[in-house]
Design an enzyme around this catalytic site. Structure first.
Site, PDB file in Angstrom:
ATOM      1  N   CYS A  12       0.836  -1.206   0.000  1.00 44.40           N
ATOM      2  CA  CYS A  12       0.000   0.000   0.000  1.00 44.40           C
ATOM      3  C   CYS A  12       0.868   1.252   0.000  1.00 44.40           C
ATOM      4  CB  CYS A  12      -0.917   0.000   1.224  1.00 44.40           C
ATOM      5  SG  CYS A  12      -1.854   1.529   1.431  1.00 44.40           S
ATOM      6  N   CYS A  15       0.041   3.547   3.025  1.00 40.69           N
ATOM      7  CA  CYS A  15       0.540   3.035   4.305  1.00 40.69           C
ATOM      8  C   CYS A  15       2.058   3.127   4.382  1.00 40.69           C
ATOM      9  CB  CYS A  15       0.103   1.586   4.493  1.00 40.69           C
ATOM     10  SG  CYS A  15      -1.695   1.391   4.685  1.00 40.69           S
ATOM     11  N   ASP A 409      17.101   5.892 -26.576  1.00 47.96           N
ATOM     12  CA  ASP A 409      18.184   4.984 -26.919  1.00 47.96           C
ATOM     13  C   ASP A 409      18.223   4.915 -28.448  1.00 47.96           C
ATOM     14  OD1 ASP A 409      20.152   2.855 -26.562  1.00 47.96           O
ATOM     15  OD2 ASP A 409      18.556   1.512 -27.243  1.00 47.96           O
ATOM     16  N   ASP A 603      15.137   0.071 -25.335  1.00 49.28           N
ATOM     17  CA  ASP A 603      14.872  -1.361 -25.349  1.00 49.28           C
ATOM     18  C   ASP A 603      16.119  -2.050 -24.823  1.00 49.28           C
ATOM     19  OD1 ASP A 603      16.612  -1.026 -27.561  1.00 49.28           O
ATOM     20  OD2 ASP A 603      15.931  -2.946 -28.371  1.00 49.28           O
ATOM     21  N   ASP A 607      18.961  -0.975 -20.928  1.00 49.94           N
ATOM     22  CA  ASP A 607      18.189   0.248 -20.758  1.00 49.94           C
ATOM     23  C   ASP A 607      17.331   0.222 -19.492  1.00 49.94           C
ATOM     24  OD1 ASP A 607      19.078   1.454 -23.152  1.00 49.94           O
ATOM     25  OD2 ASP A 607      17.647   0.285 -24.313  1.00 49.94           O
TER      26      ASP A 607
END
Length: 707
Positions: A12, A15, A409, A603, A607
């Site tokens: 969470c 939280c 890239d 990609d 990366d």
């Protein structure tokens, strides 16, 4: 002193933020950081408070998340979980919650159906709705009670409890259950999104080698990479990952370096060359002397970069929770004042004023926002997917509105990532066809990507029976007899070693020089072609307001400059390793306009650290690696850079509808809150102020699906 605690089961964002804040306020704690992706709490604590800090942390954690397991991590022995041990994005707890929500929703639907179609008595209807409410919202009410006992009154649990119980009191039983159902579904999807993000990081562990073959006392033994010391000798066979950084003592091989540099062409290594962990050994057996411990080696650093980059990118706080922080105390206090103060001051009429107070609470329930805001974002995500863009979360869709810098890239992103023969430059009377044919004969037995690109360009059957005396000269090229002719195909070093007079090619790309019987025949140029829509994508991005486009690449300077100039990019940086790419992104990030975002498009595994570090990480889906796709926030499924423009267009439309719904919901509710307080609005008006506004907001949200 620094101490790390594992918070197993924490999912969470709200939280985790509260835990981080409360632990940071403990005596002796200098800093407190919760990494939701790694489920860890890292603190710097004074020695005087070290003995009692663990129990205090456990108390704080369990006050917010009773089911989270708290344990301290011994840093020296801590090893990141491997993929098979990592949390699944949909685990057993999620399955149990799904069953509970489905059961509660089914009982609710049955009760409503019986009421509408069978006209059952109120007690029967009420029995179904109460059972459904207990199943769906029992934990929320119980948590609200626990929080109140600890002095934390005004939070989302309290709002949901008071609003729904208030709806029951004034007779709006279906509304009470519906509000709790929608709230729980929203919380469930939030949990799934966090687990999905956590799983994306664990997928990167595939580059982490599981074992190392070490030579000790004249014998080869297989052990964990963490057990290998600096200076030990390791053996890496073809098909194995290099487990630790080191220097090659013996052997020649080709290394697949895509995990580190993004290069499609394997790199040759020989005695004395550096070998980096994470590379895949392809051809020969290598004997390597380690120069770094496992924790300092390249593969470990990439994993660490991803995990730490994720911790810098704090999860966006849930809108309703943030809004409720201010909204809930105000409306509850006003409702209490409305129910109690007038009868005391004016005398009599307690029933009427209490009724007005509950009407006030029902109208104030943020059901319209609970439903319509997530629905708008989900619709926006759906609209983007129709255009070939996968957005992993509403926070990333919203962030796309403010992107001012986009960093690309090169290989596989702006270029195709597939090497092709783009030019043949014949010499000394040879034709292009002859140069290509001789090169094909020389390369016909090779599995190198460059050889494959030459064979693909030739496109004909090869008579390998005429080829003899084939030799692959590591680091130089190939020599072979094609019939009675001696053919050489390779780089300039091969031409020099065979004393062939040649003309150096100045064009950008990978060059294969061909010589026949000692005479230079010509040069074959092999390049990674720019994608057809890359230039248009860069132009359109600038047109819609992106202020700067930048390219980062592991390729050499000439190739980087050529691509940048062709695409009219604002900046480029070449010959970069993953950690250097992260450094460049952080530098660019520090220079961006205040309030704006930086997006990275890439990609490949290499990366992944940059994708995680950027405000918005965008991966190319078709050719991109699994690790890059999992680490990214947005995936371009068709591998077209121009899809970025579509993604930003959908993001802007989504934000516009979200803002409209906020204005509609709060505007209409404000009117009905006033009417309810004045006694003009009653039960039905209160229902319209909640359910009616919700329907309007939902219908407005559905407009995004037409994008």
């Amino acid at each position: 002193m620094k101490r790390i605690f594992l918070l197993k089961g924490l999912d969470c964002p709200n939280c985790s933020a509260k835990i981080e804040k409360e632990v940071g306020e403990l005596d002796g704690v200098q800093s407190s950081v919760v990494n939701l992706m790694k489920q860890t709490l890292t603190i710097n604590v004074a020695q005087t408070a070290a003995d009692t800090i663990a129990s205090q942390i456990e108390t704080i954690v369990h006050s917010h998340e009773p089911d989270v397991e708290v344990s301290e991590i011994v840093q020296e022995s801590y090893i990141p979980e491997k993929k098979q041990e990592a949390n699944e994005s949909y685990n057993n707890e999620d399955k149990k919650l799904t069953v509970r929500l489905a059961t509660g929703a089914a009982i609710y639907a049955i009760g409503m159906a019986l009421t509408v179609f069978a006209k059952v008595p109120l007690p029967i209807e009420l029995a179904f709705l109460i059972v459904s409410y207990v199943i769906l919202g029992g934990d929320v009410v119980w948590q609200a009670v626990r929080n109140i006992s600890k002095g934390r009154v005004f939070d989302e649990h309290f709002l949901m409890s008071v609003s729904t119980i208030g709806a029951f009191v004034i007779g709006e039983y279906p509304e009470a259950v519906a509000v709790m159902l929608f709230y729980q579904v929203g919380e469930f999807f939030q949990s799934l999104a966090v687990e999905r993000s956590r799983k994306s990081i664990s997928d990167l562990m595939d580059i982490r080698p599981d074992c190392a073959t070490v030579r000790r006392n004249g014998e080869l033994i297989t052990i964990s990479p963490e057990s290998v010391a600096i200076g030990e000798i390791i053996i890496v066979k073809p098909g194995e990952k290099i487990p630790l950084d080191g220097v090659v003592l013996d052997g020649d091989s080709m290394l697949d370096t895509r995990a580190l540099t993004g290069e499609s062409v394997p790199r040759s290594v020989h005695k004395g060359d550096e070998a980096l962990s994470g590379c895949m050994n392809q051809t020969g057996v290598l004997t390597i002397k380690t120069t770094k411990a496992f924790g300092e080696s390249t593969a470990s650093k990439i994993i660490d970069l991803v995990e730490n980059a994720s911790s810098r990118k704090a999860p966006t706080e849930n809108f309703i929770t943030t809004f409720a922080r201010y909204y809930t105390p105000v409306v509850v206090i006003l409702a209490a004042i409305l129910a109690i103060l007038p009868p005391i001051l004016l005398g009599g009429g307690w029933t009427e004023w209490i009724r007005r107070g509950f009407v006030f609470l029902v109208v104030s329930c943020p059901c319209a926002l609970v439903i319509s805001i997530p629905l708008t974002f989900f619709g926006g995500i759906g609209a983007a997917s129709k255009r070939g863009v996968l957005v992993k979360g509403s926070n990333y869709l919203e962030a796309l509105n403010n992107v001012s810098i986009i960093v690309f890239d090169k290989t596989g992103t702006l270029t195709k990532g597939v090497f092709n023969v783009t030019d043949i430059l014949p010499a000394n009377g040879f034709s292009k066809e002859q140069v290509l044919e001789y090169a094909v004969q020389a390369e016909s037995f090779s599995n190198h990507p460059i050889a494959k690109s030459i064979l693909s360009a030739y496109g004909k059957e090869i008579d390998q029976s005429v080829i003899s005396d084939y030799k692959e000269i590591s680091g130089y090229g190939i020599s072979a007899m094609a019939g009675k002719k001696k053919v050489y195909a390779g780089n300039t070093k091969l031409m020099d070693s065979e004393h062939v007079e040649y003309t150096a090619c100045e064009k950008v790309g990978t060059k294969v020089y061909v010589a026949v019987d000692g005479q230079y025949a010509g040069c074959i140029l092999i390049t990674d072609e720019v994608k057809p829509d890359s230039k248009k994508a860069v132009s359109d991005l600038k047109h819609i307001g992106v202020e700067k486009t930048v390219m980062l690449t592991g390729d050499d300077e000439k190739i980087g400059k050529s691509v940048a100039e062709e695409l009219q990019l604002d900046e480029y940086y070449a010959q970069l390793f993953p950690d250097q790419k992260v450094e460049k992104v952080e530098l660019l990030d520090s220079k961006k306009r205040q309030g704006s975002k930086l997006a990275f498009v890439g990609d490949g595994i290499n990366d992944a650290p940059v994708l995680a570090r950027a405000d918005v990480g965008i991966a190319m889906g078709g050719l991109g690696s699994d690790a890059a796709i999992e680490a990214a926030d947005v995936v371009l499924m068709t591998d077209e850079p121009s899809k970025l423009v579509d993604a930003i267009d959908v993001a802007k439309a989504t934000k516009q509808i979200v803002m409209q719904n906020i204005v509609i919901a709060l505007g209409i509710k404000s009117v009905f809150l006033i009417l309810g307080a004045l006694g003009i609005a009653g039960m039905w008006e209160a229902v319209f102020g909640d359910v009616g506004v919700t329907i309007i907001a939902v219908l407005n949200a559905m407009r995004i699906l037409k994008k």
